[in-house]
Motif scaffolding. Structure first.
Motif, PDB file in Angstrom:
ATOM      1  N   VAL A  32      -6.255   5.564  -1.989  1.00 47.50           N
ATOM      2  CA  VAL A  32      -5.555   4.409  -2.569  1.00 47.50           C
ATOM      3  C   VAL A  32      -4.846   3.627  -1.468  1.00 47.50           C
ATOM      4  O   VAL A  32      -4.899   2.383  -1.452  1.00 47.50           O
ATOM      5  CB  VAL A  32      -4.565   4.852  -3.668  1.00 47.50           C
ATOM      6  CG1 VAL A  32      -3.621   3.722  -4.062  1.00 47.50           C
ATOM      7  CG2 VAL A  32      -5.329   5.359  -4.884  1.00 47.50           C
ATOM      8  N   PHE A  33      -4.196   4.323  -0.541  1.00 43.70           N
ATOM      9  CA  PHE A  33      -3.521   3.620   0.556  1.00 43.70           C
ATOM     10  C   PHE A  33      -4.519   2.821   1.395  1.00 43.70           C
ATOM     11  O   PHE A  33      -4.316   1.636   1.642  1.00 43.70           O
ATOM     12  CB  PHE A  33      -2.753   4.590   1.463  1.00 43.70           C
ATOM     13  CG  PHE A  33      -2.171   3.895   2.660  1.00 43.70           C
ATOM     14  CD1 PHE A  33      -1.007   3.161   2.543  1.00 43.70           C
ATOM     15  CD2 PHE A  33      -2.818   3.942   3.888  1.00 43.70           C
ATOM     16  CE1 PHE A  33      -0.481   2.477   3.642  1.00 43.70           C
ATOM     17  CE2 PHE A  33      -2.299   3.270   4.984  1.00 43.70           C
ATOM     18  CZ  PHE A  33      -1.131   2.538   4.863  1.00 43.70           C
ATOM     19  N   SER A  84       0.831  -1.215   0.000  1.00 41.00           N
ATOM     20  CA  SER A  84       0.000   0.000   0.000  1.00 41.00           C
ATOM     21  C   SER A  84       0.860   1.258   0.000  1.00 41.00           C
ATOM     22  O   SER A  84       0.563   2.219  -0.716  1.00 41.00           O
ATOM     23  CB  SER A  84      -0.932   0.009   1.205  1.00 41.00           C
ATOM     24  OG  SER A  84      -1.759  -1.117   1.194  1.00 41.00           O
ATOM     25  N   VAL A 100      -4.636   9.856  -3.015  1.00 38.51           N
ATOM     26  CA  VAL A 100      -3.528   9.015  -2.566  1.00 38.51           C
ATOM     27  C   VAL A 100      -3.874   8.342  -1.233  1.00 38.51           C
ATOM     28  O   VAL A 100      -3.600   7.149  -1.041  1.00 38.51           O
ATOM     29  CB  VAL A 100      -2.218   9.839  -2.470  1.00 38.51           C
ATOM     30  CG1 VAL A 100      -1.116   9.055  -1.779  1.00 38.51           C
ATOM     31  CG2 VAL A 100      -1.762  10.279  -3.853  1.00 38.51           C
ATOM     32  N   SER A 116       0.976   3.868  -3.113  1.00 38.17           N
ATOM     33  CA  SER A 116       0.578   5.246  -2.811  1.00 38.17           C
ATOM     34  C   SER A 116       1.713   6.226  -3.096  1.00 38.17           C
ATOM     35  O   SER A 116       1.472   7.316  -3.633  1.00 38.17           O
ATOM     36  CB  SER A 116       0.154   5.369  -1.344  1.00 38.17           C
ATOM     37  OG  SER A 116      -0.938   4.544  -1.078  1.00 38.17           O
ATOM     38  N   THR A 117       2.933   5.845  -2.762  1.00 36.97           N
ATOM     39  CA  THR A 117       4.089   6.715  -3.020  1.00 36.97           C
ATOM     40  C   THR A 117       4.308   6.895  -4.513  1.00 36.97           C
ATOM     41  O   THR A 117       4.560   8.013  -4.987  1.00 36.97           O
ATOM     42  CB  THR A 117       5.362   6.137  -2.353  1.00 36.97           C
ATOM     43  OG1 THR A 117       5.111   5.977  -0.955  1.00 36.97           O
ATOM     44  CG2 THR A 117       6.552   7.036  -2.563  1.00 36.97           C
TER      45      THR A 117
END
Length: 171
Positions: free
Chosen positions: A132-133, A15, A129, A19-20
C-alpha cells in the motif's frame, strides 16, 4: 532533487498516513486471497501508468529545444524536473516489481498449501502495508509529476511566444 524533498512531500506523507492507518486497523494476518486481489489490482493499475509515464518523460526530453532548456537551467529547473521524473519512474518500477513478486509468491504458496489441505491461508499484514505504501507513493508521485508536465508545457508555450514575438519585432 534532495532526499529531504522526497521525505517531506505530499506523496510521502499521504502514503505514510494511509499505511500507518492500515497497519493499526488490519489484523496481524490477512486472508491471502484478499491480499492477492489487491496485488493484482495494483499490477493492473501500475502496468497502465508505467508505460504512459515513461512515454511522457520521453516526450518532454525530445520536445525541448535548446534555448528553452538553457532558460530553465539558469536555476537548475530542467535538471530538477528530469530528476523528479526519474525518481518517480523508479518508484513506479519498484512498486510494479514488488506487486508482481508478491502476487506470484502468494499464488504459489496458496496453490502449494491448497493442494495439501482445504484450509484458509493467511499472510502477514506487513507485506500488504508495504505494498500500500509503495503503490500510493508511486501513484501520488505520478500525479504530482503530471502536474509538473502541465506547468512545463505552459512555461514552454510562454517561452516560445516570447521568442516568436522577439523574432517578429526584429524582422
Amino acid at each position: 532533487m534532495r532526499l529531504k524533498d522526497i521525505i517531506i512531500s505530499w506523496d510521502t506523507g499521504i502514503s505514510l498516513v494511509l499505511s500507518t492507518i492500515l497497519f493499526f486497523l488490519l489484523p496481524k494476518d490477512l486472508n491471502i486471497n484478499f491480499s492477492i486481489s489487491f496485488f493484482n489490482i495494483g499490477i493492473t493499475v501500475l502496468s497502465i501508468v508505467f508505460p504512459l509515464f515513461f512515454a511522457a518523460l520521453a516526450m518532454i526530453i525530445s520536445s525541448s529545444d535548446n534555448d528553452f532548456i538553457l532558460f530553465l537551467e539558469e536555476e537548475n529547473d530542467f535538471t530538477d524536473l528530469i530528476q523528479t521524473f526519474k525518481f518517480t519512474l523508479y518508484s513506479l518500477m519498484i512498486s510494479l516489481i514488488y506487486a508482481i513478486s508478491l502476487s506470484v509468491i502468494s499464488n504459489y504458496g496458496l496453490l502449494q498449501i491448497e493442494c495439501k489441505k482445504n484450509e484458509i491461508i493467511y499472510q502477514n499484514k506487513w507485506f500488504f502495508v508495504i505494498f500500500v505504501f509503495l503503490f500510493t507513493y508511486s501513484f501520488f508521485a505520478t500525479i504530482l509529476s503530471i502536474k509538473d508536465i502541465i506547468m512545463y508545457s505552459q512555461m514552454r508555450n510562454k517561452f516560445l511566444s516570447k521568442n516568436n514575438s522577439k523574432k517578429d519585432s526584429q524582422s
